[in-house]
Design an enzyme around this catalytic site. Sequence first.
Site, short mmCIF file in Angstrom:
data_model
loop_
_atom_site.label_atom_id
_atom_site.label_comp_id
_atom_site.label_asym_id
_atom_site.label_seq_id
_atom_site.Cartn_x
_atom_site.Cartn_y
_atom_site.Cartn_z
CB SER A 140 -0.91 -0.03 1.33
OG SER A 140 -1.54 1.22 1.41
CE1 TYR A 153 -3.78 -2.07 5.40
CE2 TYR A 153 -3.22 0.21 4.60
CZ TYR A 153 -3.61 -1.15 4.15
OH TYR A 153 -3.89 -1.37 2.91
#
Length: 246
Positions: A140, A153
């Site tokens: 990501s 995250y």
Amino acid sequence: MERKRVLVTGASKGIGAAIARKLAEADWDVALHFGRDTEAAKGVAEALGERLSGTYRFDFVTETDPGDLIDEVLAGGRLDALVNNAGVYAPGAVLDLSPEAFDALLRETMRINVEAPLRLMRAAGAHFRAQGGKVLNVASRVGFKGEPDAAIYAASKAALINLTRSLAVEWAPHGIGVFGIAPGWTQTVMAREGIEARLPEILSGIPLGRMASPDDCAAVAKFLLSEEAAYLSGQVIDVNGASYFH
């Protein structure tokens, strides 16, 4: 020539489903993994048609060793590539979480986003060492760029990026390519809540003027798994519409 076979984790929806479909179009046989959404997995399996090479349910939170999934897939035939797409995201400001919520978020995020991919890579790598193979990790943008309310995250994706780089170097002598993609904002169920709440802000930060589609991400994944990318390894390619460089 024997067709190549790939395992795509988290392939019941979003980027994983798009990668599975794109690889099937490129003549890969696709072993489809899903965690809990049986109906969505059935839909993708039907779309793959004759390119479907097994459907595998495995919960990375409750099952003991994700490496067991590789053994199950190998029992169904050859394996030439692994796509680690399965992931989890839940927002949480570190100082605002209760001790219980913090522990739960940390445990689940690291279990699914870091430990499971590493164990899958270890099991697949032991197989690829004798024949060669490829591993693609879906990371990501936040693995490179810190963002508020996403520290855990972001840390998990940063770990996945550096696992990608380290194993690319370690495994290159065995003919194993390891690389990844780092999507920015993408139109998926996992991102929908943030997208709906912040759409004007999000689009203002993307020079191309739109979010990525799962197919945008799948196109890059398809290239990395192709023979045209045979000399690449260790790269994590941004798919973010020119919204961030590093």
